[in-house]
Scaffold this active site. Structure first.
Site, PDB file in Angstrom:
ATOM      1  CB  THR A  97      -0.887  -0.015   1.261  1.00  0.00           C
ATOM      2  OG1 THR A  97      -1.422   1.287   1.477  1.00  0.00           O
ATOM      3  CG2 THR A  97      -0.102  -0.375   2.513  1.00  0.00           C
ATOM      4  CD  GLU A 129      -3.550   3.307   4.080  1.00  0.00           C
ATOM      5  OE1 GLU A 129      -3.516   3.240   5.305  1.00  0.00           O
ATOM      6  OE2 GLU A 129      -4.568   3.054   3.405  1.00  0.00           O
ATOM      7  CE1 TYR A 157      -3.168  -2.825   5.707  1.00  0.00           C
ATOM      8  CE2 TYR A 157      -3.217  -0.478   5.182  1.00  0.00           C
ATOM      9  CZ  TYR A 157      -3.193  -1.792   4.771  1.00  0.00           C
ATOM     10  OH  TYR A 157      -3.183  -2.099   3.427  1.00  0.00           O
ATOM     11  CE  LYS A 182       0.349  -4.646   2.969  1.00  0.00           C
ATOM     12  NZ  LYS A 182       0.047  -6.025   2.446  1.00  0.00           N
TER      13      LYS A 182
END
Ligand code: NAD
Ligand code: TYD
Length: 354
Positions: A132, A134, A157, A161
């Site tokens: 991602t 993010e 999260y 990741k």
């Protein structure tokens, strides 16, 4: 590519990817869908594929943290390519209950990498890691994330990741594992679990329920239709250079309020129910998400230049299709919202929220 192990293939993007392989990409090999089937995973998402391709589609129900199960699947199905989607994927859940994120996203990726290293002796050619944008943290009003942007994850999260991305990178540099990584912006489309912004707002607006916009709705997300993401992953698997990272984005920045308002307006047009119009009346500004990243935006020049990828769906055409899909798939929505998901929501948020 004859035997492709897809982790998390019963989830949103994984199931779209497997359908894309069989229906669009002309993939002629076998797909082994390795999925624990958490609240977010649903074998029904691929019922048509299981029916139409019984010789080339296999579902293995198991946890990526289970070394023996992973090793067994790689050996039994002579896997030569891994495409790794499996993850805990919802930021709000990671804030309330982060442990599963560390376990699946970090530990699970580690277990897979170790098994992949072993499988190289039996012909493993590629490990693609789906990640991602993010991991890069939050942008101010200007600028874009590139493949060179520093990692600054802000939620449990995105931190999990980021950790998994680092492990994938390290396995390439240390052991020569043939990896590629893609960091993609927010996806939307069919089969997305209705806890994420777009499907949640579609279903609430369709029913005249409150539309909870965090803070003032000024946070910006870059939206990409899931089929465009699937095409990007397929191109990277075929032509991406080993050890490389590719950013994937929709060049489609919207504030959350703009997105929710557009969903309201489209629903007013598509389901002109006088009692609910205008659906914007249901928008409620609610307490902001802790540590809420302000803006994500991707520079996807590298994948455009190197692999000739471009998003084909516009936000409006993609949203229309997505709204129509959710309206036509009520039984799916009801099934995925019952059971484990409902119990978890009640345990963590109390009665009355769904
Ligand atoms: P999802 O939550 O819809 O699906 C996750 C799938 O993984 C489910 O089928 C679940 O059963 C499975 N899974 C979870 N834990 C597992 C475990 N321990 N072992 C085996 N299977 C397990 O997620 P998604 O939105 O489809 O995201 C897929 C991947 O893409 C994730 O890695 C996510 O970080 C990444 N990603 C998502 C987005 C997005 O907007 N949704 C954007 C960029 C990247
Ligand atoms: P989400 O779909 O959870 O994706 P992510 O957090 O990975 O970007 O949320 C997208 C944006 O929408 C994010 O800025 C948070 C916001 N949001 C709301 O305002 N209300 C909601 O009910 C949800 C689920 C998200």
């Amino acid at each position: 590519m004859r035997s492709l192990l897809v982790t998390g293939g019963c989830g949103f993007i994984g199931s779209n990817f497997i359908r894309f392989l069989f229906r669009e990409a002309g993939f002629a090999g076998r797909v082994v869908n390795f999925d624990k089937i958490t609240y977010a995973g649903n074998p029904e998402n691929l019922a048509d594929i299981a029916r139409d391709f019984p010789d080339r589609y296999v579902l293995v129900r198991a946890d990526i943290c289970n070394r023996d199960a992973v090793k067994d699947a790689l050996e039994r199905w002579a896997v030569d390519t891994i495409c790794h989607f499996a993850a805990e994927s919802h930021v709000d859940r990671s804030i309330v209950a982060p442990e599963a994120f560390i376990r699946t996203n970090v530990e699970g990726t580690f277990v897979l990498l170790e098994a992949a290293r072993e499988q190289r002796k039996s012909g493993l050619q590629r490990f693609h890691h789906v990640s991602t944008d993010e991991v890069y943290g939050s942008l101010g009003p200007e600028g874009f994330f590139t493949e060179e942007s520093p990692y600054r994850p802000n939620s449990p999260y995105s931190a999990s990741k980021a950790a998994s991305d680092h492990l994938v990178r390290a396995y390439h540099h240390t052991y020569g594992l043939p990896v590629t990584v893609s960091n993609c912006s927010n996806n939307y489309g069919p089969y997305q679990f209705p806890e994420k912004l777009i499907p949640l707002m579609i279903l609430h607006a369709a029913a005249g329920k409150p539309l909870p916009v965090y803070g003032r709705g000024v946070n910006v997300r870059d939206w990409l239709h899931v089929e465009d993401h699937c095409r990007a992953i397929w191109l990277i698997l075929q032509h991406g250079r080993e050890g490389e990272v590719y950013n994937v984005g929709g060049r489609c920045e919207r504030t959350n309020l703009e997105t929710v308002e557009r969903i309201c307006d489209l629903l007013d047009e598509m389901v002109p129910d006088q009692r609910l119009r205008p659906r914007r009346q249901f928008i409620r500004f609610v307490t902001d998400r802790p540590g809420h990243d302000l803006r994500y935006a991707i520079d996807c020049g590298k994948i455009e230049r190197e692999l000739g990828w471009r998003p084909s769906e516009t936000f409006d055409s993609g949203l229309r299709k997505t709204i129509a899909w959710y309206l036509e798939h009520r039984p799916w929505v009801e099934r995925v919202q019952s059971g484990e998901y409902r119990r978890w929501m009640q345990r963590h948020y109390g009665e009355g929220r769904s």
